[in-house]
Motif scaffolding. Sequence first.
Motif, short mmCIF file in Angstrom:
data_model
loop_
_atom_site.label_atom_id
_atom_site.label_comp_id
_atom_site.label_asym_id
_atom_site.label_seq_id
_atom_site.Cartn_x
_atom_site.Cartn_y
_atom_site.Cartn_z
N ILE A 335 22.54 33.78 49.31
CA ILE A 335 23.86 33.60 49.92
C ILE A 335 24.66 34.88 49.74
N ASP A 336 25.18 35.42 50.84
CA ASP A 336 25.87 36.71 50.80
C ASP A 336 27.32 36.60 50.35
N VAL A 337 28.01 35.54 50.81
CA VAL A 337 29.47 35.48 50.65
C VAL A 337 29.89 34.07 50.26
N MET A 338 30.90 33.98 49.40
CA MET A 338 31.56 32.72 49.13
C MET A 338 33.01 32.86 49.59
N LEU A 339 33.44 31.98 50.50
CA LEU A 339 34.82 31.95 50.96
C LEU A 339 35.60 30.96 50.11
N LEU A 340 36.79 31.38 49.64
CA LEU A 340 37.55 30.54 48.72
C LEU A 340 39.04 30.59 49.03
N SER A 341 39.71 29.46 48.97
CA SER A 341 41.17 29.49 48.99
C SER A 341 41.62 29.82 47.57
N THR A 342 42.61 30.68 47.46
CA THR A 342 42.98 31.23 46.16
C THR A 342 43.37 30.15 45.16
N LYS A 343 44.16 29.17 45.59
CA LYS A 343 44.61 28.13 44.66
C LYS A 343 43.46 27.24 44.24
N ALA A 344 42.61 26.87 45.16
CA ALA A 344 41.48 25.98 44.82
C ALA A 344 40.51 26.67 43.89
N ALA A 345 40.42 28.00 43.99
CA ALA A 345 39.45 28.74 43.18
C ALA A 345 40.00 29.13 41.82
N GLY A 346 41.30 28.91 41.61
CA GLY A 346 41.91 29.38 40.37
C GLY A 346 41.61 28.53 39.17
N ILE A 347 41.13 27.31 39.37
CA ILE A 347 40.92 26.37 38.27
C ILE A 347 39.54 25.75 38.36
N GLY A 348 38.85 25.72 37.24
CA GLY A 348 37.64 24.91 37.12
C GLY A 348 36.37 25.50 37.71
#
Length: 375
Positions: A335-348
Motif C-alpha cells: 500500500i503506497d498511501v494512507m489518507l487520513l483526516s487530521t482529527k480522526a488520526a490524532g488519537i488511538g
Amino acid sequence: RIWEREANLILKNMCVPNASVYAITSDMGKGKRKRQFTDAFTCSAKAPRLVVTTYGLVSNHITDLNSIAGAFQDNHWCYVILDEGHLIKNRKTKTSQDVRLLSRSKQTRRILLTGTPIQNNMQELYALFDWASPTLLESIQTFMNQYGNIIEEGRQRNASDWTVKKAGEMNVKLTKLLQPYFLQRLKETAFENKLPEKKELVVFTQLSAKQRRMYEDYAASVLDGDMPSSLAAVSYLKMLCGHPSLVKEAAGRYNHCDAGVLARDSAKLEVLLALLNRLKRSGHRSLVFSQSTKMLDIIEKAFDGSFSYLRIDGSSAERARQKCVDSFNDEESGIDVMLLSTKAAGIGLTLTGADRAILYDPSWNPAEDAQAVDR
C-alpha cells in the motif's frame, strides 16, 4: 482494540500468563457488557482480568458498576488507568464524576496518561492531579487560595512586579510539590538515538489559473465591503487554496470531472500528486493528512488508479480503523498511501508503516497537526 492487542502481547504473553484481557465495546449487548464488568471485578488474584473500555461505556454502566461494588464490598478495582486523561480536566462533567465514582476506593491505584501538554488553567490542573493523587492538593478552595489565584494573577498583563514575583515563587513551589507524581516523557530524551531525525519541509506552490481568478474576484469583493466577517474571508481563501471545489459556488462543477481536470485546477493538488509519485518511485510510503473529508474525496478521485491506498476518517468504524492500520503497517502490503483526516488520526492510531507524512492543509491549531503526524 489497540489496547486489547497490546495488553495481550505484553501483559498476557510476557508478564502475567494467567491474565485475561477483555475489550468491552459498544457493539456488545448491554447484558454481556454487565457480565464482563462483574466477572472482572470479582476475579481472583491468581487469574487477574484487565478490562479495556471507553469513557462513554463507563458512564452508561455507572449504575451497574456501583451496584456491583456495593454487592462485593471487600473487592475494589486494583488499578484504574485513564488514557487521554485530559478528558476529565473539567471536574463538573459527567465523565469526570463517573470516573471518580469508579475509583473511589482508597485501595485503588490511579494512573492518568495524556499526550496533551499539562494544563495552564489552574482548576483543570487541579482536576487531573486531584484524581490521580486525591490527598495531595487538599480542596479546590485551598488549592486556589494557596497557589491558583496567585499564579493566575501573575499572568495578567497589568500585574505588578510584586505580583509577578510572588506568582513565580508559588509556581516553583507547586512544581516541586507535583514533581514526584508527574512523569513527562519527551521524544527527544526518551527515544534519543532510537528514532531517525524528523526533518520538516514547507513546500510553497503558486495558484492555478482558475484559483487565481477566483482568489482575485473574492479579494475584490472583500475590498468593496462585501464580507460577512474576517474569519469567513480567511476560511474561504484557505479552502480555495486547497481546491476550488471546496467553496460553495464551485462545489457542483467537479462532480463529473476526470482526474486530470481536478489536478489542473488546484496547484496544491498537482504538487501533491507529483510528490507522491516521486516518493513511490523512491520506495517511500506516505501518510496524507487533511482537515476536510471532502478534500480527501477529491484526492481519492485524483489518484485515478495511480496509487494503492487506504483511508481513515471520522466515519470509519472502530474495527475498520484498526484493520486499516494493521494492513498499512504490514511491510508486504504494497500500500503506497494512507489518507487520513487530521482529527480522526490524532488519537488511538500507531502508524509505523510510513516514513513520509504530508499535511495537505495545516490546521489553525498546530498542536492538532503535531499530534496526528506523531502517530
